[in-house]
Motif scaffolding. Structure first.
Motif, PDB file in Angstrom:
ATOM      1  N   LYS A   1       0.821  -1.214   0.000  1.00 24.58           N
ATOM      2  CA  LYS A   1       0.000   0.000   0.000  1.00 24.58           C
ATOM      3  C   LYS A   1       0.854   1.262   0.000  1.00 24.58           C
ATOM      4  O   LYS A   1       0.580   2.216  -0.723  1.00 24.58           O
ATOM      5  N   LEU A   2       1.901   1.268   0.845  1.00 30.00           N
ATOM      6  CA  LEU A   2       2.778   2.437   0.910  1.00 30.00           C
ATOM      7  C   LEU A   2       3.468   2.670  -0.427  1.00 30.00           C
ATOM      8  O   LEU A   2       3.576   3.807  -0.879  1.00 30.00           O
ATOM      9  N   LEU A   3       3.871   1.611  -1.083  1.00 29.07           N
ATOM     10  CA  LEU A   3       4.521   1.717  -2.388  1.00 29.07           C
ATOM     11  C   LEU A   3       3.591   2.372  -3.395  1.00 29.07           C
ATOM     12  O   LEU A   3       3.987   3.302  -4.103  1.00 29.07           O
TER      13      LEU A   3
ATOM     14  N   ASN B   1       2.050   7.076  -6.642  1.00 29.02           N
ATOM     15  CA  ASN B   1       0.999   7.913  -7.231  1.00 29.02           C
ATOM     16  C   ASN B   1       0.997   9.334  -6.683  1.00 29.02           C
ATOM     17  O   ASN B   1       0.157  10.131  -7.083  1.00 29.02           O
ATOM     18  N   THR B   2       1.895   9.665  -5.780  1.00 21.83           N
ATOM     19  CA  THR B   2       1.962  11.005  -5.213  1.00 21.83           C
ATOM     20  C   THR B   2       2.922  11.853  -6.051  1.00 21.83           C
ATOM     21  O   THR B   2       4.046  11.463  -6.309  1.00 21.83           O
ATOM     22  N   MET B   3       2.447  13.015  -6.461  1.00 24.01           N
ATOM     23  CA  MET B   3       3.223  13.860  -7.374  1.00 24.01           C
ATOM     24  C   MET B   3       4.488  14.426  -6.704  1.00 24.01           C
ATOM     25  O   MET B   3       5.556  14.438  -7.320  1.00 24.01           O
TER      26      MET B   3
ATOM     27  N   TRP C   1       9.981   5.459  -6.374  1.00 23.15           N
ATOM     28  CA  TRP C   1      10.539   6.650  -7.015  1.00 23.15           C
ATOM     29  C   TRP C   1      10.890   6.353  -8.462  1.00 23.15           C
ATOM     30  O   TRP C   1      11.474   5.324  -8.784  1.00 23.15           O
ATOM     31  N   GLN C   2      10.534   7.289  -9.337  1.00 20.48           N
ATOM     32  CA  GLN C   2      10.812   7.140 -10.767  1.00 20.48           C
ATOM     33  C   GLN C   2      11.542   8.378 -11.245  1.00 20.48           C
ATOM     34  O   GLN C   2      11.178   9.489 -10.899  1.00 20.48           O
TER      35      GLN C   2
ATOM     36  N   LEU D   1      12.436  16.515  -2.730  1.00 21.04           N
ATOM     37  CA  LEU D   1      11.374  16.256  -1.751  1.00 21.04           C
ATOM     38  C   LEU D   1      11.387  14.799  -1.289  1.00 21.04           C
ATOM     39  O   LEU D   1      11.207  14.522  -0.101  1.00 21.04           O
ATOM     40  N   SER D   2      11.610  13.878  -2.206  1.00 16.52           N
ATOM     41  CA  SER D   2      11.669  12.474  -1.792  1.00 16.52           C
ATOM     42  C   SER D   2      12.919  12.201  -0.958  1.00 16.52           C
ATOM     43  O   SER D   2      12.888  11.376  -0.044  1.00 16.52           O
TER      44      SER D   2
END
Length: 175
Positions: free
Chosen positions: A30-32, A37-39, A100-101, A46-47
């Motif tokens: 779920k966390l993944l 999906n979070t911008m 992360w992408q 930020l990450s």
């Protein structure tokens, strides 16, 4: 104590060595999916700050639990807590890696920012080690120095592991 440290370093080395099969096994989380999906999470700064804060939270909560365990006389429970803390940290780092992408250079920046928490800790512990003085005349500070030395080793290993898992472990990079 040094045997436990050696076993821990060996275990973490095995995780780093076999990181791709371990990372590939994390798909349904779920966390993944939330992070993916979070911008804001796709921004490497930020990450990286998120990873830094999460490392601080995990480290602080582990220290708090270990401090509370000092008041109980249950042998070897603190070692179990440390093992779960390591497993939890590696789990978090793998989830962040998968979520992360971006480009390889931005992934490395994100990993460097997030794992720098452990560099700061290492610097604090090195300072404490260098400025170690007895609390009263005649106090032997050898055991405190050994504890700080082991702590420095642990934080360096945590830095390297966090950086390798979050900054270098993606096989395919989405552009």
């Amino acid at each position: 104590m040094s045997l436990i440290l050696l076993i821990g370093i060996l275990g973490v080395s095995l995780v780093i060595l076999f990181k791709h099969p371990i990372i590939d096994s994390f798909e349904n989380n779920k966390l993944l999916h939330k992070l993916k999906n979070t911008m804001w999470f796709q921004n490497h700064w930020l990450s990286g700050i998120f990873l830094f804060v999460m490392n601080a939270v995990l480290f602080s909560s582990t220290c708090l639990v270990l401090y509370m365990l000092m008041f109980f006389f249950i042998p070897f429970l603190h070692i179990l807590v440390m093992v779960f803390a390591v497993i939890g940290s590696i789990f978090l780092w793998i989830v962040i890696n998968k979520a992360w992408q971006g480009t390889k250079s931005n992934r490395l920046k994100m990993g460097a920012v997030g794992s720098s928490f452990y560099i700061f800790l290492t610097l604090v512990f090195v300072y404490w080690f260098v400025t170690l003085k007895p609390s009263y005349p005649g106090e032997d500070t050898f055991m405190r120095a050994i504890g700080l030395f082991f702590t420095i080793i642990v934080t360096i290993v945590a830095f390297i592991t966090c950086l390798v898992i979050t900054g270098y472990s993606k096989k395919k990079v989405a552009h």
